[in-house]
Design a protein around this motif. Structure first.
Motif, PDB file in Angstrom:
ATOM      1  N   ALA A  86       5.833   3.463   1.194  1.00 35.79           N
ATOM      2  CA  ALA A  86       5.007   2.292   0.945  1.00 35.79           C
ATOM      3  C   ALA A  86       5.204   1.274   2.054  1.00 35.79           C
ATOM      4  N   GLN A  87       4.166   0.474   2.292  1.00 35.48           N
ATOM      5  CA  GLN A  87       4.232  -0.534   3.342  1.00 35.48           C
ATOM      6  C   GLN A  87       3.635  -1.841   2.843  1.00 35.48           C
ATOM      7  N   LEU A 120       0.858  -1.180   0.000  1.00 34.71           N
ATOM      8  CA  LEU A 120       0.000   0.000   0.000  1.00 34.71           C
ATOM      9  C   LEU A 120       0.892   1.227   0.000  1.00 34.71           C
ATOM     10  N   SER A 121       0.808   2.005  -1.072  1.00 32.96           N
ATOM     11  CA  SER A 121       1.771   3.074  -1.319  1.00 32.96           C
ATOM     12  C   SER A 121       1.133   4.453  -1.214  1.00 32.96           C
ATOM     13  N   TRP A 158      -8.257   2.442  -1.987  1.00 33.64           N
ATOM     14  CA  TRP A 158      -7.012   2.279  -2.721  1.00 33.64           C
ATOM     15  C   TRP A 158      -7.344   1.926  -4.162  1.00 33.64           C
ATOM     16  N   VAL A 159      -6.415   2.217  -5.070  1.00 29.10           N
ATOM     17  CA  VAL A 159      -6.622   1.865  -6.478  1.00 29.10           C
ATOM     18  C   VAL A 159      -5.423   1.065  -6.973  1.00 29.10           C
ATOM     19  N   GLY A 160      -5.727   0.019  -7.717  1.00 26.37           N
ATOM     20  CA  GLY A 160      -4.695  -0.821  -8.304  1.00 26.37           C
ATOM     21  C   GLY A 160      -5.102  -1.218  -9.708  1.00 26.37           C
ATOM     22  N   VAL A 161      -4.496  -2.288 -10.193  1.00 32.64           N
ATOM     23  CA  VAL A 161      -4.804  -2.749 -11.545  1.00 32.64           C
ATOM     24  C   VAL A 161      -4.831  -4.268 -11.545  1.00 32.64           C
ATOM     25  N   ALA A 179      -2.000  -6.694  -9.490  1.00 35.48           N
ATOM     26  CA  ALA A 179      -0.656  -6.269  -9.090  1.00 35.48           C
ATOM     27  C   ALA A 179      -0.621  -6.111  -7.575  1.00 35.48           C
ATOM     28  N   ALA A 180       0.535  -6.343  -6.978  1.00 37.39           N
ATOM     29  CA  ALA A 180       0.659  -6.243  -5.520  1.00 37.39           C
ATOM     30  C   ALA A 180       0.690  -4.795  -5.044  1.00 37.39           C
ATOM     31  N   LEU A 181       1.059  -3.863  -5.925  1.00 35.90           N
ATOM     32  CA  LEU A 181       1.188  -2.452  -5.544  1.00 35.90           C
ATOM     33  C   LEU A 181      -0.141  -1.719  -5.714  1.00 35.90           C
ATOM     34  N   TRP A 182      -0.493  -0.913  -4.710  1.00 37.78           N
ATOM     35  CA  TRP A 182      -1.725  -0.114  -4.742  1.00 37.78           C
ATOM     36  C   TRP A 182      -1.410   1.308  -4.306  1.00 37.78           C
ATOM     37  N   TRP A 183      -2.103   2.279  -4.921  1.00 35.85           N
ATOM     38  CA  TRP A 183      -1.950   3.684  -4.556  1.00 35.85           C
ATOM     39  C   TRP A 183      -3.141   4.146  -3.722  1.00 35.85           C
ATOM     40  N   ALA A 184      -2.886   5.070  -2.817  1.00 33.34           N
ATOM     41  CA  ALA A 184      -3.985   5.727  -2.113  1.00 33.34           C
ATOM     42  C   ALA A 184      -4.817   6.493  -3.145  1.00 33.34           C
ATOM     43  N   PHE A 185      -6.114   6.228  -3.185  1.00 38.57           N
ATOM     44  CA  PHE A 185      -6.959   6.874  -4.184  1.00 38.57           C
ATOM     45  C   PHE A 185      -6.941   8.395  -4.031  1.00 38.57           C
ATOM     46  N   SER A 186      -6.813   8.878  -2.815  1.00 38.98           N
ATOM     47  CA  SER A 186      -6.817  10.322  -2.575  1.00 38.98           C
ATOM     48  C   SER A 186      -5.690  11.029  -3.311  1.00 38.98           C
TER      49      SER A 186
END
Length: 227
Positions: A16-17, A10-11, A97-100, A126-133
């Motif tokens: 990121a963590q 979660l990035s 969170w948003v990912g793909v 994908a394992a990586l996700w961004w904060a939607f904000s």
């Protein structure tokens, strides 16, 4: 209720963590296009494969949370399944969170029951996700892409503006402003360049050109024989 705990990164811009995230609900949103002409194009694209037209759009299919995976290989029955790139929303610990991911689908089963077809295959993310904000203010600048084959032939490409905005999808599904916690939602796809077709390898990405970053993932498909 099925549960699926997977390790996600979660990035946020500040860092990121790696975090174990328990998923309890998985939703596949279909026919989510903002442009009704594009929606009709995708409906016709699938109709050519024998898929019945939806009674209304968008449609929200449920599937088991255990189908969501970050694996780099999945197994499917037969040789008539294919992936499709989608932006994916995740409600976790009170935050969006948003990912793909790829709504990998059995196309033969899809011709007679779309809901069943959604349950037939794993749903790679994908394992990586961004904060939607962090992307909300420039959401329409984000770009989705997918490639087939080891040679990475471009299969899908376009802006997330092709699909309804996240807030509208959440509102239509949850009848409120937020998804239930521990819910993951696949949010619709783009038309395939050259038509929907199977491939032994599928790669996909979500690009944020404003912040200069990208989420990507790829997986191979092992087709099991049909008895």
């Amino acid at each position: 209720m099925s549960e699926n705990t997977i390790a996600l990164t979660l990035s946020r811009i500040e860092g990121a963590q790696r975090t174990p995230v328990t998923l309890r609900h998985a939703v596949i949103a279909g026919w989510t296009g903002r442009d009704q002409a594009a929606v009709e194009m995708h409906i016709e694209e699938l109709a050519a494969l024998g898929v019945k037209r939806p009674a209304s759009v968008p449609v929200f299919y449920r599937t088991s949370a255990v189908r969501v995976t970050t694996a780099n290989c999945i197994e499917v029955l037969g040789e008539h399944s294919s992936g499709e790139v989608e932006f994916v929303l995740l409600q976790h610990a009170g935050q969006l969170w948003v990912g793909v991911g790829s709504d990998h689908t059995d196309r033969n089963v899809e011709t007679y029951d779309v809901g069943v077809s959604k349950q037939m295959c794993e749903k790679p993310v994908a394992a990586l996700w961004w904060a939607f904000s962090e992307v909300a203010a420039h959401w329409d600048r984000l770009i989705l892409r997918a490639y087939v084959g080891r040679e990475r032939t471009l299969y899908q490409e376009g802006s997330v503006t092709a699909m309804l905005e996240p807030a509208e999808l959440v509102a239509r599904y949850a009848r409120g402003t937020i998804l239930p916690d521990n819910t993951v939602m696949f949010c619709g796809t783009l038309a395939a360049l050259g038509g929907v077709r199977p491939s032994p390898h599928f790669a996909f990405e979500l690009e944020d050109p404003v912040l200069g970053r990208k989420i990507d993932h790829e997986y191979s498909i092992n087709s099991l024989p049909v008895a």
